[in-house]
Scaffold this active site. Sequence first.
Site, PDB file in Angstrom:
ATOM      1  N   MET A   1       0.830  -1.210   0.000  1.00 50.47           N
ATOM      2  CA  MET A   1       0.000   0.000   0.000  1.00 50.47           C
ATOM      3  C   MET A   1       0.864   1.260   0.000  1.00 50.47           C
ATOM      4  O   MET A   1       0.527   2.246  -0.665  1.00 50.47           O
ATOM      5  CB  MET A   1      -0.941  -0.001   1.207  1.00 50.47           C
ATOM      6  CG  MET A   1      -1.881  -1.183   1.240  1.00 50.47           C
ATOM      7  SD  MET A   1      -2.767  -1.417  -0.327  1.00 50.47           S
ATOM      8  CE  MET A   1      -3.663  -2.918   0.012  1.00 50.47           C
ATOM      9  N   ASP A   2       1.961   1.232   0.741  1.00 53.52           N
ATOM     10  CA  ASP A   2       2.873   2.375   0.720  1.00 53.52           C
ATOM     11  C   ASP A   2       3.498   2.553  -0.660  1.00 53.52           C
ATOM     12  O   ASP A   2       3.596   3.671  -1.173  1.00 53.52           O
ATOM     13  CB  ASP A   2       3.989   2.174   1.755  1.00 53.52           C
ATOM     14  CG  ASP A   2       3.547   2.538   3.158  1.00 53.52           C
ATOM     15  OD1 ASP A   2       2.704   3.432   3.313  1.00 53.52           O
ATOM     16  OD2 ASP A   2       4.055   1.925   4.112  1.00 53.52           O
TER      17      ASP A   2
END
Length: 431
Positions: free
Chosen positions: A188-189
């Site tokens: 997600m980052d």
Amino acid sequence: MLSRLAEEFPQPTPRRADAPKALDGIRIIDFTHFIAGPFATMLLADMGADVIKVEAPGRGDEYRYYPPAHPTDASVGAPYVWANRNKRSIALDLKSEDGRRIALDLIRTADVVTENFSTGVMERLGLGYETCRDVNPKLIYCSVSAYGREGEFSDRLGFDPIVQAESGFVSMNGYPDREGVRALSPVMDISTAMMASNAILCALMARERTGKGQAVEVCLFDNAVLMTGYATAQHLFTGDNPQRHGNTSPDTCPSGVFQASDKAFYINCGNNKIFHRLAEQVLDMPELAADPVLADRNGRIARRKELFDILHNAFARHPWTYWRERMRAASIPCGEVRTVGETLRSAEARERGLVTRIEHPALGWLPNISLPFRFSETPLCNPTPAPLIGEQSREIMRSVLGYGDEKIERMVASGAAYSCNDSPQRAVSAT
């Protein structure tokens, strides 16, 4: 392990000296920390942007201390090195008047400001969008937040595994007989960083047409929902939630991990033609392709267990190298199940030049993982190592801001700015 870099991995192939850089002349003042923000600005730095990383004096970006640390400097952790290549660092005390003044002077010279503090922090520091826009009307101001900068949830902190859980991503992954699992990679980052860099590039293109800067926001949670893929559309079509399928696919068959006589590998038969080639050209089992049920994807999905038993028994008879050659000849999408270390040393990674070593002036060799894109006319920058805390503080104040030596020394002496070059870089406790 670092001592073996020179034996195992080459130095990167240098770019053509006369080749332009895609983002040459673009300056980014980077107030981000941890992963999503810094990785976004590193993407742009690799394309030629001048990224000036603003850190707090002393400890700097907390991500520096994620393990493992360099054996001689705890502020140079492997994750930090991975996300901060090709940047310059200036260390400023943003709580001091002089520190904020230096930051605003930098922003006056900038094309882009990036930040991922908790909501309200930049405003309290006197560096919010409105203030920065007043000093630089053409500025692109990119905020990376957890749940948005406005609304009921804007005060929430967010990290990759939290939004993996809240987006439904965790519920989709793992095996059906146990709890869902997060991805260990900060997917997600990383994907939020890609979204942020794309958004910044779009805003820069729009500025070329309109002459106007703008605020840009990318939200970790929003991106995590997108990263659940087409499962969102499937749910809205049917009302059903995705079920966990382990290494198999609910949409194609056979797709999953199989075991040769010596190692595991993954195959993905994404359509009927691929399965027919697998049966006829790889397994020498044309009867599977001729079966009126197994010949069709939906039939194979319905008889998945029966088909997988047949395939497991067949693949166990020969080593991976035997199957690899036959499947490559038959154009079957497949690959061995590797560890990270095996991947970095694989023939494919070496062919693509993905892993190299770059020299650090104080710490010897550091590892380098290349980005996955190539440009024919504007190749990526030659990689330089992630900076030490405030490594270029004096250089930036002198060359970017035009400060004289007396003013620079006054800023350093007052603590408004910090330079690691004042004394040998000390190893800092990682706890």
